[in-house]
Design a protein around this motif. Structure first.
Motif, PDB file in Angstrom:
ATOM      1  N   ALA A  27      35.222  28.803  35.459  1.00 38.56           N
ATOM      2  CA  ALA A  27      36.592  29.097  35.897  1.00 38.56           C
ATOM      3  C   ALA A  27      36.607  30.255  36.893  1.00 38.56           C
ATOM      4  O   ALA A  27      37.280  30.196  37.936  1.00 38.56           O
ATOM      5  CB  ALA A  27      37.469  29.428  34.686  1.00 38.56           C
ATOM      6  N   ALA A  28      35.827  31.293  36.592  1.00 34.44           N
ATOM      7  CA  ALA A  28      35.789  32.452  37.490  1.00 34.44           C
ATOM      8  C   ALA A  28      35.143  32.074  38.824  1.00 34.44           C
ATOM      9  O   ALA A  28      35.607  32.488  39.891  1.00 34.44           O
ATOM     10  CB  ALA A  28      35.020  33.599  36.841  1.00 34.44           C
ATOM     11  N   ALA A  29      34.084  31.268  38.751  1.00 36.69           N
ATOM     12  CA  ALA A  29      33.402  30.848  39.979  1.00 36.69           C
ATOM     13  C   ALA A  29      34.341  29.985  40.817  1.00 36.69           C
ATOM     14  O   ALA A  29      34.420  30.130  42.041  1.00 36.69           O
ATOM     15  CB  ALA A  29      32.137  30.067  39.642  1.00 36.69           C
ATOM     16  N   ASN A  30      35.059  29.116  40.136  1.00 37.95           N
ATOM     17  CA  ASN A  30      36.051  28.265  40.782  1.00 37.95           C
ATOM     18  C   ASN A  30      37.010  29.119  41.609  1.00 37.95           C
ATOM     19  O   ASN A  30      37.237  28.884  42.798  1.00 37.95           O
ATOM     20  CB  ASN A  30      36.818  27.520  39.678  1.00 37.95           C
ATOM     21  CG  ASN A  30      37.566  26.334  40.212  1.00 37.95           C
ATOM     22  OD1 ASN A  30      37.963  26.325  41.362  1.00 37.95           O
ATOM     23  ND2 ASN A  30      37.758  25.325  39.387  1.00 37.95           N
ATOM     24  N   GLU A  31      37.555  30.118  40.951  1.00 38.94           N
ATOM     25  CA  GLU A  31      38.501  31.032  41.597  1.00 38.94           C
ATOM     26  C   GLU A  31      37.837  31.763  42.770  1.00 38.94           C
ATOM     27  O   GLU A  31      38.398  31.866  43.860  1.00 38.94           O
ATOM     28  CB  GLU A  31      38.970  32.057  40.548  1.00 38.94           C
ATOM     29  CG  GLU A  31      40.016  33.010  41.069  1.00 38.94           C
ATOM     30  CD  GLU A  31      41.285  32.956  40.226  1.00 38.94           C
ATOM     31  OE1 GLU A  31      41.302  32.195  39.235  1.00 38.94           O
ATOM     32  OE2 GLU A  31      42.235  33.680  40.557  1.00 38.94           O
ATOM     33  N   HIS A  32      36.636  32.238  42.519  1.00 38.85           N
ATOM     34  CA  HIS A  32      35.928  33.004  43.540  1.00 38.85           C
ATOM     35  C   HIS A  32      35.584  32.138  44.757  1.00 38.85           C
ATOM     36  O   HIS A  32      35.813  32.533  45.893  1.00 38.85           O
ATOM     37  CB  HIS A  32      34.658  33.601  42.930  1.00 38.85           C
ATOM     38  CG  HIS A  32      34.141  34.764  43.710  1.00 38.85           C
ATOM     39  ND1 HIS A  32      34.726  36.007  43.676  1.00 38.85           N
ATOM     40  CD2 HIS A  32      33.119  34.862  44.588  1.00 38.85           C
ATOM     41  CE1 HIS A  32      34.074  36.837  44.482  1.00 38.85           C
ATOM     42  NE2 HIS A  32      33.082  36.150  45.048  1.00 38.85           N
ATOM     43  N   TYR A  38      32.100  28.453  49.053  1.00 41.12           N
ATOM     44  CA  TYR A  38      30.885  28.242  48.275  1.00 41.12           C
ATOM     45  C   TYR A  38      29.659  28.796  48.999  1.00 41.12           C
ATOM     46  O   TYR A  38      28.867  29.538  48.424  1.00 41.12           O
ATOM     47  CB  TYR A  38      30.705  26.743  48.018  1.00 41.12           C
ATOM     48  CG  TYR A  38      29.433  26.389  47.302  1.00 41.12           C
ATOM     49  CD1 TYR A  38      29.288  26.630  45.934  1.00 41.12           C
ATOM     50  CD2 TYR A  38      28.377  25.801  47.995  1.00 41.12           C
ATOM     51  CE1 TYR A  38      28.122  26.297  45.279  1.00 41.12           C
ATOM     52  CE2 TYR A  38      27.205  25.470  47.336  1.00 41.12           C
ATOM     53  CZ  TYR A  38      27.073  25.718  45.987  1.00 41.12           C
ATOM     54  OH  TYR A  38      25.916  25.394  45.334  1.00 41.12           O
ATOM     55  N   ALA A  39      29.560  28.451  50.271  1.00 41.71           N
ATOM     56  CA  ALA A  39      28.345  28.785  51.025  1.00 41.71           C
ATOM     57  C   ALA A  39      28.135  30.293  51.113  1.00 41.71           C
ATOM     58  O   ALA A  39      27.006  30.781  51.029  1.00 41.71           O
ATOM     59  CB  ALA A  39      28.405  28.167  52.420  1.00 41.71           C
ATOM     60  N   LYS A  40      29.248  31.029  51.270  1.00 40.17           N
ATOM     61  CA  LYS A  40      29.128  32.476  51.518  1.00 40.17           C
ATOM     62  C   LYS A  40      28.942  33.300  50.249  1.00 40.17           C
ATOM     63  O   LYS A  40      28.665  34.494  50.323  1.00 40.17           O
ATOM     64  CB  LYS A  40      30.364  32.975  52.274  1.00 40.17           C
ATOM     65  CG  LYS A  40      30.359  32.574  53.747  1.00 40.17           C
ATOM     66  CD  LYS A  40      31.502  33.238  54.466  1.00 40.17           C
ATOM     67  CE  LYS A  40      31.666  32.606  55.861  1.00 40.17           C
ATOM     68  NZ  LYS A  40      33.057  32.553  56.279  1.00 40.17           N
ATOM     69  N   THR A  41      29.160  32.702  49.104  1.00 37.61           N
ATOM     70  CA  THR A  41      29.080  33.461  47.858  1.00 37.61           C
ATOM     71  C   THR A  41      27.677  33.377  47.253  1.00 37.61           C
ATOM     72  O   THR A  41      27.111  32.294  47.152  1.00 37.61           O
ATOM     73  CB  THR A  41      30.087  32.896  46.836  1.00 37.61           C
ATOM     74  OG1 THR A  41      31.388  32.932  47.406  1.00 37.61           O
ATOM     75  CG2 THR A  41      30.086  33.698  45.547  1.00 37.61           C
ATOM     76  N   ALA A  49      32.019  39.899  40.573  1.00 36.83           N
ATOM     77  CA  ALA A  49      33.432  39.518  40.467  1.00 36.83           C
ATOM     78  C   ALA A  49      33.835  39.200  39.030  1.00 36.83           C
ATOM     79  O   ALA A  49      34.939  39.526  38.604  1.00 36.83           O
ATOM     80  CB  ALA A  49      33.716  38.316  41.371  1.00 36.83           C
ATOM     81  N   ILE A  50      32.938  38.584  38.286  1.00 37.57           N
ATOM     82  CA  ILE A  50      33.257  38.209  36.908  1.00 37.57           C
ATOM     83  C   ILE A  50      33.054  39.374  35.952  1.00 37.57           C
ATOM     84  O   ILE A  50      33.635  39.430  34.880  1.00 37.57           O
ATOM     85  CB  ILE A  50      32.374  37.019  36.439  1.00 37.57           C
ATOM     86  CG1 ILE A  50      32.444  35.846  37.438  1.00 37.57           C
ATOM     87  CG2 ILE A  50      32.799  36.534  35.068  1.00 37.57           C
ATOM     88  CD1 ILE A  50      31.595  34.658  37.041  1.00 37.57           C
ATOM     89  N   ARG A 117      41.281  23.742  49.848  1.00 37.15           N
ATOM     90  CA  ARG A 117      40.294  23.487  50.872  1.00 37.15           C
ATOM     91  C   ARG A 117      38.885  23.938  50.490  1.00 37.15           C
ATOM     92  O   ARG A 117      37.903  23.246  50.724  1.00 37.15           O
ATOM     93  CB  ARG A 117      40.744  24.164  52.167  1.00 37.15           C
ATOM     94  CG  ARG A 117      39.834  23.937  53.349  1.00 37.15           C
ATOM     95  CD  ARG A 117      39.679  22.426  53.593  1.00 37.15           C
ATOM     96  NE  ARG A 117      38.543  22.169  54.458  1.00 37.15           N
ATOM     97  CZ  ARG A 117      38.616  22.109  55.778  1.00 37.15           C
ATOM     98  NH1 ARG A 117      39.764  22.247  56.378  1.00 37.15           N
ATOM     99  NH2 ARG A 117      37.539  21.906  56.492  1.00 37.15           N
ATOM    100  N   LYS A 118      38.794  25.106  49.838  1.00 38.20           N
ATOM    101  CA  LYS A 118      37.459  25.634  49.527  1.00 38.20           C
ATOM    102  C   LYS A 118      36.764  24.769  48.477  1.00 38.20           C
ATOM    103  O   LYS A 118      35.565  24.544  48.537  1.00 38.20           O
ATOM    104  CB  LYS A 118      37.554  27.081  49.032  1.00 38.20           C
ATOM    105  CG  LYS A 118      38.194  28.028  50.021  1.00 38.20           C
ATOM    106  CD  LYS A 118      37.186  28.554  51.032  1.00 38.20           C
ATOM    107  CE  LYS A 118      37.868  29.552  51.964  1.00 38.20           C
ATOM    108  NZ  LYS A 118      36.984  29.980  53.055  1.00 38.20           N
ATOM    109  N   LEU A 119      37.558  24.291  47.514  1.00 38.77           N
ATOM    110  CA  LEU A 119      36.967  23.404  46.503  1.00 38.77           C
ATOM    111  C   LEU A 119      36.568  22.084  47.145  1.00 38.77           C
ATOM    112  O   LEU A 119      35.526  21.512  46.855  1.00 38.77           O
ATOM    113  CB  LEU A 119      37.957  23.119  45.375  1.00 38.77           C
ATOM    114  CG  LEU A 119      38.164  24.263  44.408  1.00 38.77           C
ATOM    115  CD1 LEU A 119      38.991  23.771  43.224  1.00 38.77           C
ATOM    116  CD2 LEU A 119      36.831  24.805  43.919  1.00 38.77           C
TER     117      LEU A 119
END
Lengths: 208, 208
Positions: A27-32, A38-41, A49-50, A117-119
Motif C-alpha cells: 500500500a505504501a509503495a503504491n502511494e509512493h 516506479y522507475a525513479k523510486t 518513505a515507509i 497514470r503512475k500506476l
C-alpha cells in the motif's frame, strides 16, 4: 507467507502479522510510486518513505520488481474484475457479452491511464517486460473470450468451423492494442471508435 | 553521400541544383541518423558531418524534423512500394491480395526494424507524433484496403452489407499493430502467427 486465506474467512481477523506487513508495504509503495513513479523510486527511497529499514523490506520482497508485481497484479485485477462484472450480468446473449468485454476492457484501461497514470505506467512496464502478473492477466482475458465463444457456439450464434483455439488467439490478437496497457497508450486516438468498430469486425467474423 | 542511388530512382532530368542539394542533405542525414540516431543528432552535428554550414542547411530545411520527415517519407515509401508490388501481381483473387497486403506490410516493417534500426526509430517517432509522412502512409494503406475490398465486393467474394467506410476503418484498425511502426516493435512476439491469424479473422469477417 500466504497462509491466512486458509485459516480465516475474508472479513474476519487478518491472520499473521507478516501478511499485514506485506500489505502495508504494498500500500505504501503504491502511494509512493503513484507520486514519484516506479522507475525513479529505489527500494531505499521506499524504505525511508515507509519508515522501515531497507533490510526489513527485503525480508518480504526480493526486489523492487516483486513489489511492483504485487501492485501491478492489483491494478490488472481491477480490469479483470470490471470485465467479469460487465459480462456476467444475467440475460445477456453471447454477442452482447462480447461487446461488453471489449467496451469494458477499453474503458477501464483508459480510466486507469487518465486517473492513475503512475500506476498505469507500472502496468505498461509489466506488460512490456511480460511480468507474470501481465501473463496471468492475458490468460484471464483469453479465458473470458473462450467462455463467450463456447457459449455462442453452443447457442448457434457463432460459427463452429474454425478451431476454437485459433478463434480465441486471433480475437485476443485483435484486441491486444486495447487489452495491453503498453499498447493502449498509443491507441488513445481510437478509443472512441474502437469498441464499436473492432467488436463489429470480430462479430462479423463469428457469424455462422 | 548516397546521391547516385537517390537520383537513379527518378529517371529523366533532375531539375534545379537546389533539388540535388536537398537530396544530398537527406542522404547524408540518413547515413548520419542511421549511425547516431535521430534523437541524439543536432542540426549542428549534421552540418559538421556533411561539411555544410548550419545556415546553409536551414536554407533547405526549416528544422531537424523537416529532414527527418524526408527520410521517414522515403522509409515508409519502401513499405508502400513493397506492398504495391506484392498485391498488384496478375491473376490474384481479392482474398489473395488481402493476404499479401498483410504479410508484406508485416515482413517489410520487421525487416526495416531489424536491418535499419535507427531509421526504423525515426519512422516510429514519426508515427507517434503523427507526422505528415506517417499520415500519408496511413492513407495509402487505407487506399490499398479500399481497392481490394471494392474488387472483392464486385466479384461477390466479400460481403456488401456493411458500409465500405466502416469496413475499411475497422480493418485498418485491426492491422494497426503491424502497419504502425511505433506499435510493430511491441508486437514482434507475434509476427510469426499474426499474418495468418489476423488475415483469417478479417477474411472471415468479409464472408458474404
Amino acid at each position: 507467507m500466504n497462509q491466512t486465506s486458509a485459516s480465516s474467512s475474508f472479513p474476519g481477523p487478518r491472520g499473521p502479522v507478516d501478511h499485514d506487513i506485506r500489505d502495508q508495504i504494498v500500500a505504501a509503495a503504491n502511494e509512493h510510486f503513484s507520486q514519484y513513479g516506479y522507475a525513479k523510486t529505489t527500494v531505499s527511497d521506499l524504505a525511508k518513505a515507509i519508515g522501515f529499514s531497507k533490510a526489513y523490506i527485503y525480508k518480504f520482497f526480493d526486489s523492487k520488481q516483486a513489489i511492483g508485481e504485487a501492485i501491478c497484479a492489483n491494478c490488472l485485477a481491477q480490469i479483470v474484475a470490471a470485465v467479469e462484472q460487465a459480462i456476467n450480468e444475467e440475460n445477456l446473449t453471447p454477442t452482447e457479452r462480447f461487446r461488453r468485454l471489449v467496451k469494458t476492457v477499453i474503458a477501464t484501461g483508459v480510466d486507469l491511464f487518465f486517473n492513475d497514470r503512475k500506476l498505469y505506467d507500472i502496468a505498461a512496464f509489466a506488460a512490456g517486460e511480460n511480468w507474470p502478473s501481465a501473463q496471468r492477466y492475458d490468460a484471464q482475458i483469453k479465458r473470458f473470450i473462450t467462455e463467450i465463444l463456447r457459449e455462442g457456439r453452443e447457442a448457434g450464434e457463432f460459427e463452429r468451423k474454425t478451431p476454437l483455439d485459433e478463434t480465441v488467439e486471433s480475437i485476443h490478437l485483435a484486441l491486444r492494442p486495447f487489452v495491453n496497457p503498453l499498447l493502449l497508450q498509443h491507441n488513445l486516438d481510437f478509443i472512441e471508435v474502437a469498441p464499436t468498430l473492432t467488436s463489429n469486425l470480430i462479430l462479423r467474423s463469428l457469424m455462422p
